[in-house]
Design an enzyme around this catalytic site. Structure first.
Site, mmCIF file in Angstrom:
data_model
loop_
_atom_site.group_PDB
_atom_site.id
_atom_site.type_symbol
_atom_site.label_atom_id
_atom_site.label_comp_id
_atom_site.label_asym_id
_atom_site.label_seq_id
_atom_site.Cartn_x
_atom_site.Cartn_y
_atom_site.Cartn_z
ATOM 1 N N ARG A 1 -55.479 26.807 75.734
ATOM 2 C CA ARG A 1 -56.283 27.040 74.519
ATOM 3 C C ARG A 1 -55.567 27.955 73.538
ATOM 4 O O ARG A 1 -55.850 27.964 72.347
ATOM 5 C CB ARG A 1 -57.671 27.606 74.863
ATOM 6 C CG ARG A 1 -58.504 27.920 73.622
ATOM 7 C CD ARG A 1 -60.006 28.097 73.850
ATOM 8 N NE ARG A 1 -60.350 28.741 75.095
ATOM 9 C CZ ARG A 1 -60.128 30.027 75.375
ATOM 10 N NH1 ARG A 1 -59.568 30.813 74.487
ATOM 11 N NH2 ARG A 1 -60.460 30.515 76.551
ATOM 12 N N TYR B 1 -64.907 15.730 49.640
ATOM 13 C CA TYR B 1 -65.406 15.322 50.953
ATOM 14 C C TYR B 1 -66.741 16.027 51.255
ATOM 15 O O TYR B 1 -66.805 17.252 51.272
ATOM 16 C CB TYR B 1 -64.364 15.640 52.031
ATOM 17 C CG TYR B 1 -64.716 15.038 53.355
ATOM 18 C CD1 TYR B 1 -64.727 13.656 53.522
ATOM 19 C CD2 TYR B 1 -65.075 15.835 54.428
ATOM 20 C CE1 TYR B 1 -65.066 13.089 54.731
ATOM 21 C CE2 TYR B 1 -65.413 15.271 55.654
ATOM 22 C CZ TYR B 1 -65.411 13.901 55.794
ATOM 23 O OH TYR B 1 -65.754 13.344 56.993
ATOM 24 N N ASP C 1 -57.411 20.692 49.524
ATOM 25 C CA ASP C 1 -57.529 19.627 50.519
ATOM 26 C C ASP C 1 -56.580 18.517 50.083
ATOM 27 O O ASP C 1 -56.809 17.833 49.091
ATOM 28 C CB ASP C 1 -58.986 19.133 50.594
ATOM 29 C CG ASP C 1 -59.183 18.098 51.696
ATOM 30 O OD1 ASP C 1 -58.222 17.353 51.995
ATOM 31 O OD2 ASP C 1 -60.302 18.016 52.244
ATOM 32 N N LYS D 1 -56.167 10.648 58.673
ATOM 33 C CA LYS D 1 -55.985 9.610 57.656
ATOM 34 C C LYS D 1 -54.514 9.169 57.613
ATOM 35 O O LYS D 1 -53.953 8.891 58.652
ATOM 36 C CB LYS D 1 -56.493 10.129 56.313
ATOM 37 C CG LYS D 1 -57.846 10.869 56.394
ATOM 38 C CD LYS D 1 -58.995 9.954 56.755
ATOM 39 C CE LYS D 1 -60.262 10.703 57.151
ATOM 40 N NZ LYS D 1 -60.738 11.722 56.225
HETATM 41 C C1 LIG Z 1 -61.765 12.759 56.359
HETATM 42 C C2 LIG Z 1 -61.631 13.919 55.460
HETATM 43 C C3 LIG Z 1 -61.947 15.211 55.912
HETATM 44 C C4 LIG Z 1 -62.482 15.479 57.306
HETATM 45 O O1 LIG Z 1 -61.512 15.218 58.259
HETATM 46 P P1 LIG Z 1 -61.856 14.835 59.802
HETATM 47 O O2 LIG Z 1 -60.514 14.666 60.404
HETATM 48 O O3 LIG Z 1 -62.677 13.586 59.748
HETATM 49 O O4 LIG Z 1 -62.623 15.966 60.358
HETATM 50 C C5 LIG Z 1 -61.770 16.252 55.031
HETATM 51 N N1 LIG Z 1 -61.335 16.066 53.769
HETATM 52 C C6 LIG Z 1 -61.042 14.834 53.303
HETATM 53 C C7 LIG Z 1 -60.582 14.676 51.900
HETATM 54 C C8 LIG Z 1 -61.195 13.725 54.125
HETATM 55 O O5 LIG Z 1 -60.932 12.516 53.660
#
Ligand SMILES: *Cc1c(COP(=O)(O)O)cnc(C)c1O
Length: 375
Positions: free
Chosen positions: A47, A99, A169, A194
């Protein structure tokens, strides 16, 4: 190795690779251990530290231009940042069109902090007023799902004058598309679920920062909260990263082809792709982005039209998430995003442009003819 002097393809292949020691594996290998033989230094418990995390952190830190901390998901990364930097009563600026879970995490799960929450559209007119007294400004550009773009350097200047920390982000762009830290931001973070891992088989996230104190706080918070990624998932993401340059190139080629095919289409309106010179986001996007990805957005006349379109398309999965090898599309109003019922976020995969374009045009042609849009 670190790879700052090389091109994108070389960097993706070699970032975070192990040293060339004779008799050892060429690619990074996963270390799945929870227990390590104890010593005065080095790994001891899964961890707290793990060699496979360090390999991906070295790769992503290299590409982002800072120190990277990996997390079990994009939301684990975002929520860790919020928990680490925000104190009681702090003002936080969030994207109103970004998001959705970033907003609901703050509103529904950080209630004990009594935060002063400001939701600001990505294309707002950003003034000193917008960021005054803020502790943290979170930007998302290009925004998901609307693909609007804001000027990271200009907003960072405003925010820094106000004493705020700026986090971006960077999920949609990836480190190849945009380097927020080089534009002045303090933090870049992403859902690597993604395009970065790119095969729709991993949930993972990361934060990279130029602030070593913040990086140390995040690492300590990760160990204590336990929002740690599995080493196997971390390794899969590192493996996926190797082809990011190739995948993004094909996805952008597909997005460009689809944008051309759909721009005058009678069933399609509000077509968005920041990589097109006709897109309202293009002037700012070309100023700060290095290249464009494969995510478009457009509207059909109704939720029912979207359903028929997705039923008819053979190469487009009806699925949420984006950035994978397979083309997919998601009607975002289904999830409560504040967008029109017929808005589709379309993620171009790595199919051949002529096949994907033909499939999409055929599926649009199969829509019932009674309600085309007038331009
Ligand atoms: C999918 C996404 C998230 C969240 O990510 P997870 O891996 O699903 O927790 C955050 N910001 C953006 C822009 C996203 O497309």
């Amino acid at each position: 190795m670190t790879t700052p002097d090389f091109g994108d393809g070389t960097r993706c292949v070699h970032a975070g690779a192990p040293p060339s020691t004779p008799g050892t594996p060429v690619p990074p290998q996963p270390v799945l251990a929870a227990q390590f033989h104890l010593s005065d230094s080095g790994d001891f418990y899964g961890r707290a530290t793990n060699p496979t995390w360090r390999a991906l952190e070295s790769a992503l830190g290299d590409l982002d231009g800072g120190e990277c901390v990996v997390y079990s998901s994009g939301m684990a990364a975002i929520s860790a940042l919020l928990r680490t930097v925000l104190g009681p009563g702090d003002k936080v600026v969030l994207p109103s069109d970004g998001y959705y879970l970033a907003r609901s995490y703050v509103r529904e799960h950080l209630t004990a902090l009594n935060l002063d929450v400001h939701e600001v559209p990505t294309v707002a007119k950003w003034t000193p007023e917008t960021v005054a007294n803020a502790r943290l400004v979170l930007l998302e550009t290009p925004s998901n799902p609307g693909l609007d773009v804001c000027d990271i350097a200009a907003i960072t200047t405003l925010a820094h004058e106000a004493g705020a920390l700026v986090a971006v982000d960077n999920t949609t762009a990836t480190p190849l598309g945009q380097r927020p830290l080089a534009l002045g931001a303090d933090v870049t973070l992403a859902s690597d679920t993604k395009a970065l891992s790119g095969h729709s088989d991993v949930v993972l996230g990361h934060i990279t920062t130029t602030n070593p104190t913040l990086a140390a706080q995040l690492r300590a918070e990760r160990t204590a909260s336990g929002a740690v990624p599995g080493p196997f998932e971390t390794w899969l993401a590192h493996r996926g990263l190797g082809t990011l340059d190739l995948r993004l190139a094909r996805q952008a080629e597909n997005a460009n082809a689809l944008h051309k095919a759909l721009s005058d289409h009678p069933r399609v309106r509000n077509l968005r792709w920041p990589g097109s010179p006709t897109d309202p986001a293009y002037p700012t996007a070309t100023k700060q982005m290095r290249r464009f990805g494969g995510v478009l957005a457009f509207e059909l006349e109704s939720a029912a039209a979207v359903d028929s379109f997705l039923d008819a398309a053979r190469l487009v999965a009806s699925a949420t998430s984006f950035g994978g090898l397979h083309s997919s599309a998601d009607r975002r109003a289904r999830w409560g995003d504040p967008v029109p019922a017929g808005l589709l976020r379309f993620s171009c995969g790595c199919e051949d442009p002529q096949d994907l374009t033909a499939d999409v045009l055929k599926a649009l042609a199969a829509l019932s003819p009674d309600k085309p849009h007038t331009h």
